[in-house]
Design a protein around this motif. Structure first.
Motif, short mmCIF file in Angstrom:
data_model
loop_
_atom_site.label_atom_id
_atom_site.label_comp_id
_atom_site.label_asym_id
_atom_site.label_seq_id
_atom_site.Cartn_x
_atom_site.Cartn_y
_atom_site.Cartn_z
N TRP A 196 0.81 -1.21 0.00
CA TRP A 196 0.00 0.00 0.00
C TRP A 196 0.85 1.27 0.00
N LEU A 197 2.11 1.15 0.35
CA LEU A 197 2.94 2.33 0.60
C LEU A 197 3.18 3.16 -0.66
N GLU A 198 3.66 2.53 -1.73
CA GLU A 198 4.05 3.31 -2.91
C GLU A 198 2.85 4.03 -3.52
N ARG A 199 1.73 3.32 -3.65
CA ARG A 199 0.55 3.96 -4.25
C ARG A 199 0.05 5.10 -3.38
N SER A 200 0.10 4.94 -2.07
CA SER A 200 -0.34 6.00 -1.16
C SER A 200 0.55 7.22 -1.27
N ARG A 201 1.87 6.99 -1.33
CA ARG A 201 2.79 8.12 -1.49
C ARG A 201 2.60 8.82 -2.83
N ARG A 202 2.36 8.04 -3.86
CA ARG A 202 2.17 8.63 -5.18
C ARG A 202 0.99 9.60 -5.17
N LYS A 203 -0.09 9.24 -4.49
CA LYS A 203 -1.26 10.10 -4.42
C LYS A 203 -1.05 11.24 -3.42
N LEU A 204 -0.42 10.94 -2.30
CA LEU A 204 -0.25 11.91 -1.23
C LEU A 204 0.67 13.05 -1.63
N PHE A 205 1.72 12.74 -2.39
CA PHE A 205 2.72 13.74 -2.74
C PHE A 205 2.64 14.19 -4.20
N ALA A 206 1.56 13.85 -4.89
CA ALA A 206 1.44 14.25 -6.29
C ALA A 206 1.41 15.76 -6.46
N ASN A 207 0.75 16.46 -5.53
CA ASN A 207 0.63 17.92 -5.61
C ASN A 207 1.20 18.53 -4.33
N VAL A 208 2.24 19.32 -4.48
CA VAL A 208 2.92 19.93 -3.34
C VAL A 208 2.92 21.44 -3.50
N ALA A 209 2.60 22.14 -2.42
CA ALA A 209 2.63 23.61 -2.41
C ALA A 209 3.63 24.07 -1.36
N LEU A 210 4.61 24.86 -1.77
CA LEU A 210 5.62 25.39 -0.88
C LEU A 210 5.59 26.91 -0.90
N ASN A 211 5.78 27.50 0.25
CA ASN A 211 5.93 28.95 0.32
C ASN A 211 6.97 29.28 1.38
N THR A 212 7.20 30.56 1.59
CA THR A 212 8.26 30.96 2.51
C THR A 212 7.93 30.65 3.96
#
Length: 264
Positions: free
Chosen positions: A33-49
């Protein structure tokens, strides 16, 4: 018990989850379950200061970690004393260069003007140009030549969106990057002021192989510039969208020239 489920069923369940808490729980069930969960969880990342430090503390750099799952990255100028400038980005460069499979880059409210020059733009963003297919620029403060130079760092684009640009140095010669590749795919422009139409003049100076043009929620000071843009793309153009244009709206002027193309 997870071993009793086919991997296809596990993937289907995970792909239909949107709550990060649920995805984190699924990642702890088993290695299947790990790889598929990470693929969905980290597909969209928002970073700011505000959250750069949090990302650095919790996510080790390297393209073999969770950064490999990031497909869409948003970089935003937060309302803080730390600005999104070259020095800030260079401080997390090990993390930014870990996004080797990035497909979509979104920049919000970043001040290129007086902060970034050509070399710093290349250092901070050039590595994204290899994989990025879609570029979204919202509220970018810059001049037209710098805008064109920045876009030229992404030779594989098939989608470019520019909204609410804050252009400076509206007069003078527009410099086009040497050897710039044709702009392909879709061009979407929105929330332009009447003075921003000069950006269209700059876009007309580069090779265009566009299939779709969208101009919405904007003020158009010179309707002829849109005609010239559409005519320049006529050999490859398949769709035109014009909506909510004011101050010299040019629906009628353009529609009779685009023939079978769709416009609304």
């Amino acid at each position: 018990m997870s071993k009793q489920f086919p991997q296809e069923l596990v993937d289907e369940v995970i792909d239909n989850l949107n709550n990060p808490r649920d995805l984190r729980a699924c990642s702890l069930v088993s290695s299947k379950w790990l790889e598929r969960s990470r693929r969905k969880l980290f597909a969209n990342v928002a970073l700011n200061t505000w959250n750069f430090d949090k990302w650095q503390r919790n996510i080790p750099p390297g393209s073999n970690g969770v950064s490999a799952y990031v497909r869409s990255l948003t970089l935003r100028q937060a309302q803080s004393i730390i600005s999104l400038e070259p020095e800030t980005l260079m401080g997390i460069m090990d993390h930014l260069t870990s996004f080797r499979r990035l497909e979509v880059l979104l920049l919000h409210d970043v001040n290129f003007d007086d902060l970034f020059d050509g070399p710093s733009l290349i250092r901070c963003f050039g590595h994204f140009g290899i994989s990025a297919k879609s570029l979204h620029l919202h509220g970018i403060r810059t001049d037209i030549s710098t805008m064109l130079f920045f876009v030229s760092l992404f030779p594989n684009l098939d989608h470019l969106t520019i909204s609410s640009p804050m252009l400076s140095k509206l007069s003078g010669v527009i410099e086009v990057p040497i050897g710039v590749l044709p702009l392909r795919g879709t061009l979407r422009l929105s929330r332009f002021w009447a003075t921003n139409y000069t950006l269209l003049q700059g876009i007309l100076l580069i090779p265009l192989h566009l299939e779709e043009i969208s101009v919405t929620h904007s003020q158009i000071a010179d309707s002829g510039i849109l005609n010239r843009l559409i005519e320049a793309c006529a050999p490859t153009l398949k769709k035109v969208e014009l909506a909510h244009l004011t101050s010299g709206t040019c629906h009628t002027l353009i529609l009779y020239r685009i023939g079978p193309l769709m416009a609304y």
